[in-house]
Design a protein around this motif. Structure first.
Motif, short mmCIF file in Angstrom:
data_model
loop_
_atom_site.label_atom_id
_atom_site.label_comp_id
_atom_site.label_asym_id
_atom_site.label_seq_id
_atom_site.Cartn_x
_atom_site.Cartn_y
_atom_site.Cartn_z
N LEU A 1 7.86 0.96 2.33
CA LEU A 1 7.37 0.96 0.95
C LEU A 1 5.97 0.37 0.95
N SER A 2 5.06 0.96 0.18
CA SER A 2 3.71 0.40 0.13
C SER A 2 3.01 0.76 -1.16
N ILE A 3 1.98 0.00 -1.45
CA ILE A 3 1.13 0.23 -2.61
C ILE A 3 -0.30 -0.13 -2.22
N THR A 4 -1.26 0.56 -2.82
CA THR A 4 -2.67 0.23 -2.63
C THR A 4 -3.25 -0.08 -4.00
N THR A 5 -3.86 -1.26 -4.14
CA THR A 5 -4.45 -1.65 -5.43
C THR A 5 -5.94 -1.34 -5.42
N THR A 6 -6.44 -1.00 -6.60
CA THR A 6 -7.86 -0.68 -6.77
C THR A 6 -8.41 -1.40 -8.00
N ASN A 7 -9.73 -1.49 -8.05
CA ASN A 7 -10.37 -2.06 -9.24
C ASN A 7 -10.56 -0.96 -10.28
N ALA A 8 -11.16 -1.29 -11.42
CA ALA A 8 -11.33 -0.34 -12.52
C ALA A 8 -12.15 0.87 -12.11
N ALA A 9 -13.03 0.72 -11.12
CA ALA A 9 -13.86 1.84 -10.67
C ALA A 9 -13.15 2.71 -9.64
N GLY A 10 -11.93 2.30 -9.23
CA GLY A 10 -11.18 3.08 -8.26
C GLY A 10 -11.42 2.68 -6.82
N THR A 11 -12.17 1.61 -6.60
CA THR A 11 -12.43 1.11 -5.25
C THR A 11 -11.27 0.24 -4.80
N VAL A 12 -10.82 0.46 -3.57
CA VAL A 12 -9.72 -0.35 -3.04
C VAL A 12 -10.12 -1.81 -3.05
N GLU A 13 -9.25 -2.64 -3.64
CA GLU A 13 -9.53 -4.07 -3.76
C GLU A 13 -8.21 -4.82 -3.95
N ASP A 14 -8.13 -6.01 -3.42
CA ASP A 14 -6.91 -6.82 -3.55
C ASP A 14 -6.63 -7.20 -5.00
N SER B 1 -7.89 -5.39 2.02
CA SER B 1 -7.53 -3.98 2.24
C SER B 1 -6.94 -3.33 0.99
N GLY B 2 -6.41 -4.16 0.06
CA GLY B 2 -5.74 -3.64 -1.11
C GLY B 2 -4.37 -3.04 -0.81
N VAL B 3 -3.95 -3.10 0.45
CA VAL B 3 -2.68 -2.49 0.86
C VAL B 3 -1.61 -3.56 1.04
N TYR B 4 -0.47 -3.33 0.41
CA TYR B 4 0.68 -4.22 0.50
C TYR B 4 1.86 -3.36 0.95
N SER B 5 2.66 -3.86 1.89
CA SER B 5 3.76 -3.03 2.40
C SER B 5 4.98 -3.87 2.77
N VAL B 6 6.13 -3.21 2.74
CA VAL B 6 7.41 -3.82 3.10
C VAL B 6 8.22 -2.76 3.85
N ASP B 7 8.84 -3.14 4.95
CA ASP B 7 9.83 -2.31 5.62
C ASP B 7 11.20 -2.85 5.20
N PHE B 8 11.91 -2.06 4.39
CA PHE B 8 13.14 -2.52 3.77
C PHE B 8 14.35 -1.85 4.41
N PRO B 9 15.24 -2.62 5.06
CA PRO B 9 16.45 -2.03 5.64
C PRO B 9 17.53 -1.82 4.57
N THR B 10 17.99 -0.59 4.43
CA THR B 10 19.00 -0.30 3.41
C THR B 10 20.37 -0.80 3.87
N THR B 11 21.06 -1.47 2.97
CA THR B 11 22.38 -2.04 3.28
C THR B 11 23.45 -1.59 2.28
N GLN B 12 23.06 -0.77 1.30
CA GLN B 12 24.00 -0.29 0.30
C GLN B 12 23.77 1.19 0.05
N VAL B 13 24.84 1.91 -0.25
CA VAL B 13 24.76 3.32 -0.63
C VAL B 13 24.45 3.41 -2.11
N GLY B 14 23.51 4.27 -2.49
CA GLY B 14 23.21 4.50 -3.90
C GLY B 14 21.74 4.37 -4.21
#
Length: 92
Positions: free
Chosen positions: A11-24, A50-63
């Motif tokens: 899972l990941s997201i990239t944040t940007t400023n109001a001008a659309g430039t990648v920014e934390d 980098s403006g990039v945040y990520s998580v590797d999430f192990p699934t442990t439940q069905v649904g």
């Protein structure tokens, strides 16, 4: 997106400023609502400036897993997503 139970979901997201430039953002929190109606808030990995945040999430439940990224402060934003995990035999 669909995954087998036990898969690690990237899972990941990239944040940007109001001008659309990648920014934390000032703060980024990921909340995952699990199929059993509990929730978890795993800590996201982040490379400064980098403006990039990520998580590797192990699934442990069905649904259905509901995913919410929330960035607050500078470059505030929100991003909802969802993922569904199935027992391996159910997808064969």
């Amino acid at each position: 997106m669909a995954h087998d139970l036990g898969d690690v979901v990237g899972l990941s997201i990239t944040t940007t400023n109001a001008a659309g430039t990648v920014e934390d953002a000032s703060t980024v929190v990921l909340t995952i609502d699990l199929p059993d109606e509990t929730s978890v808030t795993p800590t996201a990995s982040h490379v400064p400036l980098s403006g990039v945040y990520s998580v590797d999430f192990p699934t442990t439940q069905v649904g259905l897993h509901r995913v919410r990224w929330l960035a607050t402060g500078a470059n505030a934003s929100a991003y909802p997503d969802a993922s569904c995990s199935a027992a391996a035999s159910a997808r064969s």
